[in-house]
Enzyme design. Structure first.
Site, short mmCIF file in Angstrom:
data_model
loop_
_atom_site.label_atom_id
_atom_site.label_comp_id
_atom_site.label_asym_id
_atom_site.label_seq_id
_atom_site.Cartn_x
_atom_site.Cartn_y
_atom_site.Cartn_z
N CYS A 134 2.08 -9.71 20.54
CA CYS A 134 1.22 -9.12 19.50
C CYS A 134 1.61 -9.75 18.18
CB CYS A 134 1.40 -7.60 19.44
SG CYS A 134 0.53 -6.91 18.01
N HIS A 181 3.88 1.39 2.53
CA HIS A 181 5.10 0.70 2.10
C HIS A 181 5.74 1.47 0.95
CE1 HIS A 181 2.38 -2.90 3.07
NE2 HIS A 181 3.25 -2.86 4.06
N CYS A 186 2.68 -7.21 15.45
CA CYS A 186 4.08 -6.73 15.56
C CYS A 186 5.06 -7.89 15.50
CB CYS A 186 4.32 -6.03 16.89
SG CYS A 186 3.42 -4.52 17.14
N CYS A 230 -2.33 -3.20 21.78
CA CYS A 230 -1.18 -2.75 21.02
C CYS A 230 -1.56 -1.44 20.33
CB CYS A 230 -0.78 -3.79 19.98
SG CYS A 230 0.26 -3.09 18.69
N LYS A 265 -2.96 -2.21 6.44
CA LYS A 265 -3.94 -3.21 6.00
C LYS A 265 -4.85 -3.62 7.15
CE LYS A 265 -5.36 -7.53 5.23
NZ LYS A 265 -4.89 -8.48 6.16
N HIS A 293 0.86 -1.19 0.00
CA HIS A 293 0.00 0.00 0.00
C HIS A 293 0.89 1.24 0.00
CE1 HIS A 293 0.76 0.44 4.28
NE2 HIS A 293 0.25 -0.74 4.53
N HIS A 318 -1.74 -1.90 16.36
CA HIS A 318 -2.71 -2.80 15.73
C HIS A 318 -4.08 -2.77 16.39
CE1 HIS A 318 1.22 -4.25 14.35
NE2 HIS A 318 0.56 -4.43 13.23
N LYS A 339 -2.62 5.26 11.46
CA LYS A 339 -1.58 4.88 10.51
C LYS A 339 -2.23 4.08 9.39
CE LYS A 339 2.28 1.68 10.33
NZ LYS A 339 2.53 0.35 10.86
N1 MSP Z 1 8.63 -7.25 8.22
C1 MSP Z 1 8.84 -6.16 9.08
C2 MSP Z 1 10.15 -5.46 8.77
C3 MSP Z 1 11.35 -6.33 8.86
S1 MSP Z 1 12.79 -5.47 8.42
C4 MSP Z 1 14.00 -6.47 8.85
C5 MSP Z 1 7.71 -5.16 8.92
N2 MSP Z 1 7.02 -5.22 7.78
S2 MSP Z 1 5.79 -4.27 7.40
O1 MSP Z 1 5.25 -4.81 6.19
O2 MSP Z 1 4.91 -4.10 8.48
O3 MSP Z 1 6.45 -2.91 6.99
C6 MSP Z 1 6.64 -1.89 7.93
C7 MSP Z 1 7.24 -0.72 7.20
O4 MSP Z 1 6.39 -0.34 6.10
C8 MSP Z 1 7.38 0.55 8.00
O5 MSP Z 1 8.52 0.56 8.82
C9 MSP Z 1 7.45 1.57 6.89
O6 MSP Z 1 8.69 1.50 6.27
C10 MSP Z 1 6.40 1.06 5.93
N3 MSP Z 1 5.07 1.54 6.27
C11 MSP Z 1 3.95 0.77 6.41
N4 MSP Z 1 2.89 1.58 6.64
C12 MSP Z 1 3.29 2.86 6.67
C13 MSP Z 1 2.63 4.07 6.89
N5 MSP Z 1 1.34 4.16 7.08
N6 MSP Z 1 3.41 5.19 6.92
C14 MSP Z 1 4.75 5.14 6.75
N7 MSP Z 1 5.38 4.00 6.53
C15 MSP Z 1 4.69 2.85 6.43
O7 MSP Z 1 7.52 -4.36 9.80
#
Ligand code: MSP
Length: 659
Positions: free
Chosen positions: A127, A22, A130, A144, A301, A19, A147, A298
């Site tokens: 969680c 990411h 997380c 959490c 998904k 999304h 979430h 935030k």
């Molecule tokens: N799999 C772990 C990361 C492991 S790294 C060794 C994870 N994955 S995640 O799919 O949840 O991705 C989190 C990351 O996605 C955040 O740290 C950020 O880089 C990005 N983001 C996801 N949603 C976001 C927002 N709403 N706003 C900004 N960044 C976002 O955590």
């Protein structure tokens, strides 16, 4: 060659489709990579997917498929989404790859041999979102905060990593390197967290509860905890790149992680203590950005409020989103994403700003000078002020990028464009054009206006690579932006080449009107409502990821005229080892001739005679070596050994409509 920079995004969990949240981090790293290359640095960009852990298993179960099949699908979706939106990564690592698993096991063994891993029983609040235990102080109303669900109590015997042992060295490192974690707020947050004792990190899961993971090298009854596994991607994928090279020594000292604040603790505490225990030097830099919020939450998904990059690209163009990201977010702070705000910024900065400046100066140049760029004219005070401003903006731009103050770089570019707009209004070239005695003045104004657009395009190039390339080509500046031309030269005043003739003005940045905005916002709201209902446990109304490609509307589908056909004749085609020639009756005067790539499934084509098939009847006839193909016959399983034509059970007649 300048410096070396190794830039990483987090590897994303595959329990959700990509999304805009990411996309922000991925785009940010893409922009930084392009920026460094433009500056003559060697930049290497790595992203990937995090594929183990409980929530992945839950997601696969929800869809009734095996975890491996599930992770393959969603990982592909991430990779193809990034490719579709023009992300130029060097490597895409998956934690299910052998190169990664091998390194994780090697490190675990090393840390175990050092005595930093031990076996114990533990109870805590876990969680799944997380994928970590939360401390009581992290909870908000028992839930959490990220979430918005209550963590579950888990009590089991597991292996633990003694993080506390490395706390002192970590604090020393943070204190001795003030810019190591940026912005400073996050550095302070980490230091204050480190004032408490560090609880041991549970690094295993018993296979009796979770089988999906990397087996511990010293106990095959357990798999590795997903974070201990995932963080090591940053090392495993450069120890052995997708091309099979070992780039660790070249890249690791220059490793710059980019993450959002949700995973600060894992990156600023778990990760460095793991590295210290494994005797791997610490990474160079941790950059932490804030959240993109949808409303007050935030974007994520699990909260059902996501905006998908592919759909955004189709509606508004991904490069315009990249611009918005960089203009809008102050690094380290949260920012709101709404379609309204995006459209407002787009219309004012790009449609009315850069786009309008380019088109108004171009059209006067084309009307009065046949589009020819004249030699650099003598300048007056008004131009000197702009030249100075452009030089200052270009000089401060790398400083802002290095400090991650991207919004300031964009603000200054906007300032330069705004000043140029005022200059055009004041000098009124459309009036100068009417007075033959003022030809020189007109040349000067046209040159100045277009030269500012050129410089702004160079400055915006990492953010909007394709759009700015179009503008630069149009203006005749075809020099590469890969570092082979020094930055000072690219941005120096006078880059427009005399004699270049402007072609057709590229249609850039059309205004987005209210109607379009309303339509897209309504679609997004409906989508969010569906996703929220689904997250709340309603039966899925649609899958929560779209691995299948671009969506079409019902009107698009209605354009297909599908008919029942009966195969009257089926034969081999000489000289074509994949094709069959079918004569298919769809109720017309004569059967249609269709060449179909299904020979591998029907080596004896006569079996098809009499079969009812589905024919795409309004497909434009295609001339082939063997004659015209007058339609298409639908088949399933292409690319597999299950290939067969779609057919019917029921009393249908040739020519009946299929819908
Ligand atoms: N799999 C772990 C990361 C492991 S790294 C060794 C994870 N994955 S995640 O799919 O949840 O991705 C989190 C990351 O996605 C955040 O740290 C950020 O880089 C990005 N983001 C996801 N949603 C976001 C927002 N709403 N706003 C900004 N960044 C976002 O955590």
């Amino acid at each position: 060659m300048g410096r070396t920079v190794y830039l990483t995004t987090p590897i994303y969990y595959v329990n959700a489709e990509p999304h805009i949240g990411h996309s922000y981090t991925t785009i940010l790293v893409d922009v930084l990579t392009r920026y460094h290359k433009m500056m003559g640095d060697r930049a290497y960009f790595q992203t990937g997917t995090d594929e183990h852990g409980e929530k992945i298993v839950q997601a696969a179960q929800k869809r009734g498929i095996e975890p491996q099949e599930y992770v393959d699908r969603v990982s592909d979706l991430f990779a193809s989404t990034w490719q579709d939106i023009g992300i130029a990564y060097d490597d895409f690592v998956r934690t299910t790859e052998p190169r990664h698993k091998a390194l994780v096991q090697e490190v675990l063994q090393r840390v175990k041999d050092k005595g930093d891993i031990y076996f114990d029983e533990y109870a805590g609040l876990y969680c799944v979102g997380c994928e970590r235990y939360l401390t009581a102080t992290e909870l908000k109303d028992g839930k959490c905060p990220d979430h918005e669900v209550e963590p579950k109590e888990v009590k089991e015997a597991n292996y633990f990593f003694n993080m506390e042992k490395y706390k002192g060295r970590l604090i020393e490192h943070i204190e001795a390197n003030p810019g190591w974690i940026r912005p400073e707020r996050f550095r302070n947050e980490v230091l204050s967290f480190l004032k408490q004792p560090l609880e041991p990190l549970c690094i295993s899961r018993p296979k009796s509860r979770l089988e999906w993971g990397i087996e511990l090298p010293f106990d095959d009854a357990f798999v590795t905890y997903v974070w201990f596994d995932a963080l090591l991607n940053y090392v495993s994928a450069v120890k052995e790149t997708a091309k099979g090279e070992d780039l660790f020594d070249a890249l690791w000292p220059a490793c710059n992680h980019v993450i959002a604040k949700d995973i600060l603790k894992t990156h600023a505490i778990y990760w460095p203590t793991m590295l210290l225990a494994a005797d791997i030097p610490l990474f160079k830099q941790l950059d932490v950005h804030g959240y993109w919020l949808a409303g007050d939450s935030k974007m994520s998904k699990s909260l059902g409020n996501v905006v998908r990059p592919g759909s955004f690209d189709r509606h508004f163009g991904i490069e315009n989103l990249r611009y918005f990201f960089f203009r809008e977010m102050k690094f380290g702070r949260d920012s709101s994403f709404t379609y309204e705000l995006f459209v407002e910024r787009y219309n004012s900065d790009l449609a009315n700003g850069l786009g309008n400046l380019l088109s108004r100066v171009s059209s006067i140049c084309k009307k009065n000078r046949g589009g020819a760029i004249r030699p650099v004219p003598e300048v007056t005070g008004a131009e000197e002020a702009l030249i100075d401003k452009a030089a200052t903006v270009a000089q401060r731009y790398p400083e802002h990028f290095e400090q991650r103050d991207f919004h300031l770089a964009v603000e200054e570019i906007r300032g330069l464009l705004g000043a140029t707009d005022n200059y055009i209004n004041t000098t009124a070239p459309w009036k100068l054009a009417k007075d033959p005695d003022r030809a020189e003045e007109l040349d000067r104004v046209l040159y100045t206006g277009l030269e500012v657009v050129r410089i702004a395009s160079i400055l915006l190039h990492p953010i909007m690579p394709r759009t700015t390339r179009t503008i630069l080509d149009y203006l005749g500046d075809e020099r590469p932006t890969d570092g082979s031309v020094p930055w000072d030269q690219l941005t120096a005043w006078g880059g427009l080449t005399a004699g270049h003739i402007l072609g057709d003005v590229p249609r850039m940045f059309p205004r987005i009107d209210e109607k379009k905005l309303e339509q897209v916002s309504a679609e997004a709201e409906a989508e969010a409502a569906r996703a929220t209902a689904e997250a709340a446990g309603a039966a899925p109304v649609r899958g929560d990821f779209e691995p299948i490609g671009e969506e079409i509307a019902i009107e698009d589908f209605a354009k297909l005229d599908l008919r029942v056909g009966v195969v009257r004749e089926a034969s081999l085609v000489e000289g074509a080892d994949k094709l069959l020639r079918l004569m298919v009756d769809i109720g017309e005067e004569r059967p249609r001739q269709v060449f179909a790539g299904i020979r591998s499934a029907y080596p004896e084509p006569a079996v098809l005679e009499g079969r009812h098939v589905i024919v795409v009847a309004n497909l434009k006839p295609r001339k082939m070596k063997f004659g015209f193909s007058e339609g298409m016959v639908l088949a399933g399983g292409g690319g597999t050994d299950r290939l067969c034509t779609a057919t019917f059970k029921g009393d249908l007649r040739p020519g009946d409509k299929v819908s």
